[in-house]
Motif scaffolding. Structure first.
Motif, PDB file in Angstrom:
ATOM      1  N   VAL A 187       0.880  -1.178   0.000  1.00 36.87           N
ATOM      2  CA  VAL A 187       0.000   0.000   0.000  1.00 36.87           C
ATOM      3  C   VAL A 187       0.910   1.218   0.000  1.00 36.87           C
ATOM      4  O   VAL A 187       1.756   1.370   0.894  1.00 36.87           O
ATOM      5  CB  VAL A 187      -0.931   0.010   1.222  1.00 36.87           C
ATOM      6  N   LEU A 188       0.759   2.090  -1.002  1.00 36.19           N
ATOM      7  CA  LEU A 188       1.730   3.167  -1.213  1.00 36.19           C
ATOM      8  C   LEU A 188       1.337   4.494  -0.589  1.00 36.19           C
ATOM      9  O   LEU A 188       2.182   5.380  -0.467  1.00 36.19           O
ATOM     10  CB  LEU A 188       1.948   3.361  -2.718  1.00 36.19           C
ATOM     11  N   ASP A 189       0.072   4.668  -0.211  1.00 40.29           N
ATOM     12  CA  ASP A 189      -0.351   5.956   0.345  1.00 40.29           C
ATOM     13  C   ASP A 189      -1.656   5.768   1.097  1.00 40.29           C
ATOM     14  O   ASP A 189      -2.068   4.625   1.370  1.00 40.29           O
ATOM     15  CB  ASP A 189      -0.484   7.016  -0.768  1.00 40.29           C
ATOM     16  N   THR A 190      -2.294   6.872   1.425  1.00 45.38           N
ATOM     17  CA  THR A 190      -3.554   6.825   2.170  1.00 45.38           C
ATOM     18  C   THR A 190      -4.705   7.345   1.334  1.00 45.38           C
ATOM     19  O   THR A 190      -5.609   8.022   1.842  1.00 45.38           O
ATOM     20  CB  THR A 190      -3.434   7.652   3.462  1.00 45.38           C
ATOM     21  N   ALA A 191      -4.700   7.058   0.051  1.00 45.47           N
ATOM     22  CA  ALA A 191      -5.807   7.463  -0.811  1.00 45.47           C
ATOM     23  C   ALA A 191      -7.114   6.930  -0.241  1.00 45.47           C
ATOM     24  O   ALA A 191      -7.153   5.851   0.367  1.00 45.47           O
ATOM     25  CB  ALA A 191      -5.588   6.931  -2.227  1.00 45.47           C
ATOM     26  N   THR A 361       1.473 -17.515 -13.577  1.00 47.92           N
ATOM     27  CA  THR A 361       1.748 -16.168 -13.078  1.00 47.92           C
ATOM     28  C   THR A 361       0.704 -15.181 -13.576  1.00 47.92           C
ATOM     29  O   THR A 361       0.303 -14.262 -12.848  1.00 47.92           O
ATOM     30  CB  THR A 361       3.159 -15.718 -13.498  1.00 47.92           C
ATOM     31  N   GLY A 362       0.236 -15.359 -14.815  1.00 47.51           N
ATOM     32  CA  GLY A 362      -0.794 -14.478 -15.345  1.00 47.51           C
ATOM     33  C   GLY A 362      -2.077 -14.530 -14.537  1.00 47.51           C
ATOM     34  O   GLY A 362      -2.670 -13.490 -14.205  1.00 47.51           O
ATOM     35  N   TYR A 363      -2.526 -15.728 -14.192  1.00 47.21           N
ATOM     36  CA  TYR A 363      -3.752 -15.841 -13.387  1.00 47.21           C
ATOM     37  C   TYR A 363      -3.538 -15.313 -11.978  1.00 47.21           C
ATOM     38  O   TYR A 363      -4.434 -14.674 -11.400  1.00 47.21           O
ATOM     39  CB  TYR A 363      -4.236 -17.292 -13.365  1.00 47.21           C
ATOM     40  N   LEU A 364      -2.359 -15.540 -11.412  1.00 47.80           N
ATOM     41  CA  LEU A 364      -2.075 -14.974 -10.092  1.00 47.80           C
ATOM     42  C   LEU A 364      -2.040 -13.447 -10.144  1.00 47.80           C
ATOM     43  O   LEU A 364      -2.481 -12.771  -9.203  1.00 47.80           O
ATOM     44  CB  LEU A 364      -0.747 -15.507  -9.563  1.00 47.80           C
ATOM     45  N   LEU A 365      -1.517 -12.894 -11.225  1.00 52.76           N
ATOM     46  CA  LEU A 365      -1.477 -11.437 -11.369  1.00 52.76           C
ATOM     47  C   LEU A 365      -2.891 -10.863 -11.434  1.00 52.76           C
ATOM     48  O   LEU A 365      -3.196  -9.859 -10.776  1.00 52.76           O
ATOM     49  CB  LEU A 365      -0.687 -11.062 -12.625  1.00 52.76           C
ATOM     50  N   ALA A 366      -3.754 -11.500 -12.208  1.00 48.44           N
ATOM     51  CA  ALA A 366      -5.150 -11.047 -12.263  1.00 48.44           C
ATOM     52  C   ALA A 366      -5.802 -11.168 -10.885  1.00 48.44           C
ATOM     53  O   ALA A 366      -6.539 -10.273 -10.450  1.00 48.44           O
ATOM     54  CB  ALA A 366      -5.920 -11.866 -13.295  1.00 48.44           C
ATOM     55  N   ALA A 367      -5.528 -12.266 -10.190  1.00 50.28           N
ATOM     56  CA  ALA A 367      -6.079 -12.447  -8.849  1.00 50.28           C
ATOM     57  C   ALA A 367      -5.606 -11.347  -7.909  1.00 50.28           C
ATOM     58  O   ALA A 367      -6.384 -10.821  -7.099  1.00 50.28           O
ATOM     59  CB  ALA A 367      -5.683 -13.815  -8.302  1.00 50.28           C
ATOM     60  N   ALA A 368      -4.326 -10.994  -7.998  1.00 55.09           N
ATOM     61  CA  ALA A 368      -3.787  -9.946  -7.129  1.00 55.09           C
ATOM     62  C   ALA A 368      -4.447  -8.601  -7.406  1.00 55.09           C
ATOM     63  O   ALA A 368      -4.717  -7.826  -6.480  1.00 55.09           O
ATOM     64  CB  ALA A 368      -2.277  -9.848  -7.317  1.00 55.09           C
ATOM     65  N   VAL A 369      -4.720  -8.306  -8.667  1.00 54.93           N
ATOM     66  CA  VAL A 369      -5.416  -7.063  -9.013  1.00 54.93           C
ATOM     67  C   VAL A 369      -6.831  -7.071  -8.430  1.00 54.93           C
ATOM     68  O   VAL A 369      -7.278  -6.084  -7.829  1.00 54.93           O
ATOM     69  CB  VAL A 369      -5.462  -6.886 -10.539  1.00 54.93           C
ATOM     70  N   LEU A 370      -7.538  -8.171  -8.599  1.00 55.44           N
ATOM     71  CA  LEU A 370      -8.906  -8.265  -8.090  1.00 55.44           C
ATOM     72  C   LEU A 370      -8.941  -8.132  -6.577  1.00 55.44           C
ATOM     73  O   LEU A 370      -9.810  -7.444  -6.015  1.00 55.44           O
ATOM     74  CB  LEU A 370      -9.523  -9.594  -8.527  1.00 55.44           C
ATOM     75  N   ARG A 371      -8.001  -8.764  -5.898  1.00 52.05           N
ATOM     76  CA  ARG A 371      -7.955  -8.653  -4.439  1.00 52.05           C
ATOM     77  C   ARG A 371      -7.589  -7.234  -4.011  1.00 52.05           C
ATOM     78  O   ARG A 371      -8.124  -6.716  -3.027  1.00 52.05           O
ATOM     79  CB  ARG A 371      -6.924  -9.631  -3.861  1.00 52.05           C
ATOM     80  N   ALA A 372      -6.698  -6.576  -4.744  1.00 50.17           N
ATOM     81  CA  ALA A 372      -6.355  -5.187  -4.418  1.00 50.17           C
ATOM     82  C   ALA A 372      -7.576  -4.288  -4.553  1.00 50.17           C
ATOM     83  O   ALA A 372      -7.788  -3.385  -3.728  1.00 50.17           O
ATOM     84  CB  ALA A 372      -5.224  -4.710  -5.318  1.00 50.17           C
ATOM     85  N   LEU A 373      -8.382  -4.517  -5.576  1.00 48.95           N
ATOM     86  CA  LEU A 373      -9.596  -3.719  -5.754  1.00 48.95           C
ATOM     87  C   LEU A 373     -10.577  -3.947  -4.609  1.00 48.95           C
ATOM     88  O   LEU A 373     -11.206  -3.002  -4.111  1.00 48.95           O
ATOM     89  CB  LEU A 373     -10.252  -4.069  -7.094  1.00 48.95           C
ATOM     90  N   SER A 377     -11.700  -1.123  -1.696  1.00 48.76           N
ATOM     91  CA  SER A 377     -13.086  -0.729  -1.445  1.00 48.76           C
ATOM     92  C   SER A 377     -13.384  -0.628   0.046  1.00 48.76           C
ATOM     93  O   SER A 377     -14.358   0.004   0.449  1.00 48.76           O
ATOM     94  CB  SER A 377     -14.046  -1.716  -2.111  1.00 48.76           C
ATOM     95  N   TYR A 378     -12.541  -1.223   0.863  1.00 43.42           N
ATOM     96  CA  TYR A 378     -12.673  -1.116   2.310  1.00 43.42           C
ATOM     97  C   TYR A 378     -11.690  -0.105   2.900  1.00 43.42           C
ATOM     98  O   TYR A 378     -12.073   0.748   3.710  1.00 43.42           O
ATOM     99  CB  TYR A 378     -12.414  -2.476   2.974  1.00 43.42           C
ATOM    100  N   ASP A 379     -10.425  -0.214   2.500  1.00 43.14           N
ATOM    101  CA  ASP A 379      -9.355   0.491   3.202  1.00 43.14           C
ATOM    102  C   ASP A 379      -8.650   1.572   2.392  1.00 43.14           C
ATOM    103  O   ASP A 379      -7.812   2.296   2.943  1.00 43.14           O
ATOM    104  CB  ASP A 379      -8.294  -0.519   3.667  1.00 43.14           C
ATOM    105  N   GLY A 380      -8.941   1.696   1.098  1.00 47.55           N
ATOM    106  CA  GLY A 380      -8.293   2.712   0.287  1.00 47.55           C
ATOM    107  C   GLY A 380      -6.831   2.405   0.041  1.00 47.55           C
ATOM    108  O   GLY A 380      -6.345   1.290   0.233  1.00 47.55           O
ATOM    109  N   GLY A 381      -6.111   3.439  -0.391  1.00 45.80           N
ATOM    110  CA  GLY A 381      -4.682   3.308  -0.643  1.00 45.80           C
ATOM    111  C   GLY A 381      -4.358   2.941  -2.068  1.00 45.80           C
ATOM    112  O   GLY A 381      -4.993   2.047  -2.644  1.00 45.80           O
ATOM    113  N   SER A 382      -3.406   3.637  -2.676  1.00 45.63           N
ATOM    114  CA  SER A 382      -2.854   3.179  -3.951  1.00 45.63           C
ATOM    115  C   SER A 382      -2.136   1.859  -3.697  1.00 45.63           C
ATOM    116  O   SER A 382      -1.439   1.703  -2.699  1.00 45.63           O
ATOM    117  CB  SER A 382      -1.878   4.206  -4.523  1.00 45.63           C
TER     118      SER A 382
END
Length: 458
Positions: A187-191, A361-373, A377-382
């Motif tokens: 998490v890079l900031d407090t967006a 790795t491609g499917y894990l990358l997509a999973a990581a993006v989805l989990r980040a989103l 939605s709860y905690d914010g942050g870039s």
């Protein structure tokens, strides 16, 4: 299901949700000495669960939809670039100079599918542009494998000496890779928290990424697999390439489903790039670590200008260690990390039954993006997520236990192939392997000709 649990844990998911995943186990799929079937099942299963979780969040569902992972669908998807057909024509696989070669003391593998990589390989060997495979073989036979590796890499080409698992473990890059998690998350900031517009729970299909804009700055193969998956899930995916670096036609057809394709000179088109970034939700990059930083695409620089982004990076060797700046592909990672020896022998190297490091790795990358989103939605942050083919290789060789043999028979890929008309011609292609109750079963649009769209959002 242990590998799915491990993948889900490193993605930051709630452990209890793994119970929503079930598998259709099939025998004789992705057969190898290493547990490739279990790797593939885990990567696709974790991705589907991340999609179902985000879908439930946006639709206000009381329970995350059930996920089913069918080994047959997964195996077919992991061979997608080999199964794609355009108007009945079989795909072009590896180019003549992309192969194993004997050296004075062992083996080296080269990758020269792209014209510029072929040119650099020949230049490193002091050969003319029209040199034959026999001439390349002669030059490489005069050198040690490590000498050939260094000479070609220094020229900007791609060559890797065959290493045994022990030799790889002794390499400083291996130590760097082993010290990091399978999926790096930061998490890079407090967006502020991301406000995701709700999706209609009665809508069919449920599209967890609907309305989200994904800027796709990736090339073969892991990155495009990830963004193809995000497109399946409803994202508006715009792939952008340099005008002078066209994609290989068959790979473009295979990974272009659901996307638009544009070209842009990132240096001359900085204003256009900033316009794209200003309303993007996700940026996915698949170039060497640091290669795009000069265009303002370093993660922290991006977060400062456009807080709230999800940034996803994938590379061959990882953004750390002595090989951080090297180019690489799945086939070369297999050779460096000892997989080619495990699947063959030191005197006759082999390969995995699919480019499983890329696809996994491609499917894990997509999973990581989805989990980040979902987390945003709860905690914010870039958010930044990073993966590397070598780290996936480390998981495959040291972290996954083979499952017991058995399961339903695998009838071959035909049951998981489809036909689609497209501007490229009539396509035969693999169906999506990411599946959850109520989710999409195909893409909303076929691939389009490379570079045929404007560099702008719809």
């Amino acid at each position: 299901m242990t590998a799915i649990k491990d993948a889900w844990e490193v993605l930051g998911g709630r452990p209890g949700l793994v119970s929503r995943v079930s598998a259709v186990v099939r025998r004789d799929v992705l057969d190898a000495r290493l547990p490739v079937r279990e790797l593939a099942r885990a990567c696709v299963g974790a991705c589907a669960l991340a999609a179902a979780e985000l879908g439930a969040r946006r639709a206000g569902l009381a329970q995350v939809p059930a996920v089913t992972v069918d080994d047959g669908a997964v195996a077919t998807a992991f061979h997608s670039e080999r199964l794609i057909q355009v108007d009945g024509r079989a795909p072009v696989a590896f180019a003549p100079l992309s192969r194993f070669w004997r050296t004075a003391d062992g083996w080296v593998r080269t990758h020269a599918n792209y014209p510029h990589h072929r040119a650099r390989l020949l230049a490193a060997l002091g050969l003319p542009a029209d040199a034959s495979a026999e001439q390349v073989a002669g030059r490489l036979a005069e050198r040690s494998a490590l000498e050939a590796e260094e000479a070609v890499q220094d020229a900007g080409g791609l060559a890797v000496a065959l290493r045994t698992p022990r030799e790889w473990r002794a390499h400083p890059q291996a130590a760097e890779v082993a010290a990091r998690p399978l999926v790096e998350r930061a998490v890079l900031d407090t967006a502020p928290a991301r406000v995701l517009p709700p999706v209609d729970r009665a809508a069919a299909p449920l599209l967890p990424a609907a309305g989200l804009r994904v800027l796709d700055l990736t090339r073969v193969l892991a990155g495009p697999v990830a963004t193809r998956t995000l497109a399946l899930l409803g994202a508006d995916v715009l792939r952008v390439d340099a005008p002078w670096l066209p994609e290989l036609p068959d790979l473009h057809a295979d990974t272009g489903f659901g996307k638009r394709s544009a070209t842009l000179d990132l240096a001359a088109g900085r204003d256009t790039l900033e316009e794209l970034l200003s309303t993007a939700d996700v940026v996915v990059t698949g170039y060497r670590p640091g290669a795009l930083d000069r265009f303002g695409l370093a993660p922290r620089a991006l977060a400062e200008r456009h807080p709230g982004l999800v940034m996803a990076q994938v590379s061959a060797w990882g953004g750390y260690g002595p090989w951080a700046g090297r180019r690489g592909f799945d086939s070369l990672v297999q050779v460096a990390t000892g997989i080619a020896v495990i699947e063959g022998a030191a005197d006759r190297p082999g390969a995995l039954p699919a480019q499983a490091l890329d696809h996994g790795t491609g499917y894990l990358l997509a999973a990581a993006v989805l989990r980040a989103l979902t987390e945003q939605s709860y905690d914010g942050g870039s958010r930044l997520v990073r993966l590397a083919l070598t780290r996936t290789a480390h998981w495959l060789t040291t972290g996954i236990r083979p499952a017991p043999a058995g399961g339903a028979p695998y009838p071959g890929p035909d049951a998981w192939l489809a036909g689609t008309d497209s501007p490229l011609g009539r396509l035969r292609h693999a169906r999506p392997s990411v599946s959850f109750t109520g989710g999409p079963t195909t893409w909303t649009r076929p691939p389009v000709p490379w570079g045929s769209d404007p560099a702008g959002w719809r």
